[in-house]
Design an enzyme around this catalytic site. Sequence first.
Site, PDB file in Angstrom:
ATOM      1  N   ASP A  53      -5.899  -0.866   1.881  1.00  0.00           N
ATOM      2  CA  ASP A  53      -6.079  -1.366   0.519  1.00  0.00           C
ATOM      3  C   ASP A  53      -6.292  -0.209  -0.455  1.00  0.00           C
ATOM      4  O   ASP A  53      -5.733  -0.196  -1.560  1.00  0.00           O
ATOM      5  CB  ASP A  53      -7.275  -2.317   0.485  1.00  0.00           C
ATOM      6  CG  ASP A  53      -7.609  -2.791  -0.913  1.00  0.00           C
ATOM      7  OD1 ASP A  53      -6.794  -3.513  -1.503  1.00  0.00           O
ATOM      8  OD2 ASP A  53      -8.684  -2.434  -1.422  1.00  0.00           O
ATOM      9  N   GLU A 125      -1.500  -4.312   4.617  1.00  0.00           N
ATOM     10  CA  GLU A 125      -2.448  -3.248   4.269  1.00  0.00           C
ATOM     11  C   GLU A 125      -2.839  -2.433   5.496  1.00  0.00           C
ATOM     12  O   GLU A 125      -2.953  -1.198   5.432  1.00  0.00           O
ATOM     13  CB  GLU A 125      -3.690  -3.850   3.611  1.00  0.00           C
ATOM     14  CG  GLU A 125      -3.443  -4.364   2.209  1.00  0.00           C
ATOM     15  CD  GLU A 125      -4.671  -4.975   1.576  1.00  0.00           C
ATOM     16  OE1 GLU A 125      -4.754  -4.998   0.330  1.00  0.00           O
ATOM     17  OE2 GLU A 125      -5.563  -5.451   2.322  1.00  0.00           O
TER      18      GLU A 125
END
Length: 236
Positions: A53, A125
């Site tokens: 992320d 991610e």
Amino acid sequence: MNLKPKPDDVLVCKVEAFTGHAFQDLDLLRLALTHASAKGGEGNYQRLEFLGDRVLGLVVAQMVFEANRNAPEGELSLRLNALVNAETLADVADEVGLSDLIVVGNELRTVAGRKRINLRADVMEALIAAVYLEGGLEAARSFISRYWEKRSRVPTAARRDPKTELQEWAHQMTKTAPVYVVERRAGPDHDPVFDVSVAIAGYEPATGTGRSKREAEQAAATTVLIREGVWKEESR
């Protein structure tokens, strides 16, 4: 002699085809693709998701910053948020065929809607983090740029979430909030289709269709925003 490729070799080739990175650490790659519900393994992608992320945010923030040199901070934030949200991550996951590679337990094989979007987004991610850990920032940047740069140049990248936009517009015009109603739900549990209507006091209702209630609500909100001239048709 015709030897079949090993499953690990097939997995590495599939991932290399869309990431541009050939994994050497198969345990790291498997970890990035494994949900906590999967049996037979102790590790899962959650820690990698946390790192991915941040890597995605950094790369996309620089991408947006450099591509929109005259844009104010508010517009840059809108563009960034639109490019790193779960919907965009899941969309990229679908584009590259990542969903077929995710390892999950039986209870998650039939999930749909928001849970399915979040699952694909989380694994994307985690995979970004795995590429970063093994290949460094430039390898991660190359992978991200391949799929996010074209999205960053779409005019709607700076557009707000339609439900948020409609709520603020409705409050300004009528002092009331939009009311969403599910008019119809069709299809099997693992692949539903929703028809949702949205009503605003004093205005004609509108409907939208989507694979989740949220998606259908967004479609209905978008219809109102375009119809009432808040958004332009070409920005869809």
